[in-house]
Scaffold this motif. Sequence first.
Motif, PDB file in Angstrom:
ATOM      1  N   GLY A  57       0.816  -1.204   0.000  1.00 41.72           N
ATOM      2  CA  GLY A  57       0.000   0.000   0.000  1.00 41.72           C
ATOM      3  C   GLY A  57       0.854   1.259   0.000  1.00 41.72           C
ATOM      4  N   LEU A  58       1.310   1.667   1.193  1.00 41.37           N
ATOM      5  CA  LEU A  58       2.016   2.941   1.332  1.00 41.37           C
ATOM      6  C   LEU A  58       3.367   2.967   0.605  1.00 41.37           C
ATOM      7  CD1 LEU A  58       1.221   3.770   5.075  1.00 41.37           C
ATOM      8  CD2 LEU A  58       0.227   4.819   3.030  1.00 41.37           C
ATOM      9  N   LEU A  59       4.165   1.898   0.774  1.00 42.14           N
ATOM     10  CA  LEU A  59       5.487   1.900   0.128  1.00 42.14           C
ATOM     11  C   LEU A  59       5.376   1.900  -1.397  1.00 42.14           C
ATOM     12  CD1 LEU A  59       7.645  -0.478   2.377  1.00 42.14           C
ATOM     13  CD2 LEU A  59       7.665   2.017   2.278  1.00 42.14           C
ATOM     14  N   VAL A  60       4.397   1.171  -1.919  1.00 42.02           N
ATOM     15  CA  VAL A  60       4.202   1.173  -3.370  1.00 42.02           C
ATOM     16  C   VAL A  60       3.696   2.538  -3.840  1.00 42.02           C
ATOM     17  CG1 VAL A  60       2.825   0.178  -5.249  1.00 42.02           C
ATOM     18  CG2 VAL A  60       3.918  -1.325  -3.588  1.00 42.02           C
ATOM     19  N   LEU A  61       2.884   3.202  -3.026  1.00 44.73           N
ATOM     20  CA  LEU A  61       2.435   4.554  -3.376  1.00 44.73           C
ATOM     21  C   LEU A  61       3.621   5.525  -3.399  1.00 44.73           C
ATOM     22  CD1 LEU A  61      -0.940   4.962  -1.437  1.00 44.73           C
ATOM     23  CD2 LEU A  61      -0.615   4.823  -3.908  1.00 44.73           C
ATOM     24  N   VAL A  62       4.565   5.354  -2.472  1.00 44.90           N
ATOM     25  CA  VAL A  62       5.777   6.180  -2.480  1.00 44.90           C
ATOM     26  C   VAL A  62       6.551   5.958  -3.781  1.00 44.90           C
ATOM     27  CG1 VAL A  62       8.034   6.502  -1.386  1.00 44.90           C
ATOM     28  CG2 VAL A  62       5.989   6.337   0.028  1.00 44.90           C
ATOM     29  N   ALA A  63       6.684   4.677  -4.161  1.00 46.71           N
ATOM     30  CA  ALA A  63       7.384   4.370  -5.414  1.00 46.71           C
ATOM     31  C   ALA A  63       6.627   4.928  -6.617  1.00 46.71           C
ATOM     32  CB  ALA A  63       7.542   2.861  -5.551  1.00 46.71           C
ATOM     33  N   ALA A  64       5.301   4.815  -6.601  1.00 47.26           N
ATOM     34  CA  ALA A  64       4.490   5.336  -7.705  1.00 47.26           C
ATOM     35  C   ALA A  64       4.664   6.841  -7.849  1.00 47.26           C
ATOM     36  CB  ALA A  64       3.014   4.993  -7.476  1.00 47.26           C
ATOM     37  N   ARG A  65       4.741   7.535  -6.723  1.00 45.61           N
ATOM     38  CA  ARG A  65       4.980   8.986  -6.777  1.00 45.61           C
ATOM     39  C   ARG A  65       6.352   9.273  -7.385  1.00 45.61           C
ATOM     40  NH1 ARG A  65       7.220  13.259  -4.088  1.00 45.61           N
ATOM     41  NH2 ARG A  65       5.973  15.165  -4.019  1.00 45.61           N
TER      42      ARG A  65
END
Length: 202
Positions: A57-65
């Motif tokens: 969730g959060l870590l993948v969102l960081v990578a997506a950003r």
Amino acid sequence: MCTGHCSRSVGMALIPVAIVCMLANALLLFPDLKYQYLTENHVTKEAMWCSGIWASGLLVLVAARGFTTQYEKKGCCYFTAEVLRKLGYTCLAILAAGLCFVVSGTGLIQGPLCLHNSTDGLQWGRPLKPIKTGEKPYLYTPERWASACVEPRGVVMWNMVLFSVLMAASGLELIFCILHLLAPLLEFMCGPKFCNNKVVPA
């Protein structure tokens, strides 16, 4: 950069998948949509680890950003730094999604934590957990699902569906990120002039 559009597309695709992971893991914490099971510690440890919330969730969102953020600077040093930045974000997303995939698979195989009938009467445990090596998993014996747990209601299907969603979503993240890993590697090997190469007719 040549692969900038590809990175932005992967980043945008990862956002809804990461949100699905977070929602699925959040629902796993509340079987039968009741909070008392969480407060009484009657939720599976795989759900309590919340790998769908903080990892895929959060870590993948960081990578997506990181994938969707583009800078206008130019130069050799900037090019190298940008490629390494993309590699770092991609590796982070791969590790996070991979962790969630493994944890979700374990939770699915081990079965739900519930109040069930045992030789000592009603007690909390995981009645569908495989005991012997080579034992047929409960996933292939649907006749056991209805009678396995007394409480929470419908917890077997609840866990099966949500852990399956987590596995599918984190698996999709893995596929996106592994394919995306090729882009910065290609840029790193070919250099900043790679995008400008053109085929000139003879």
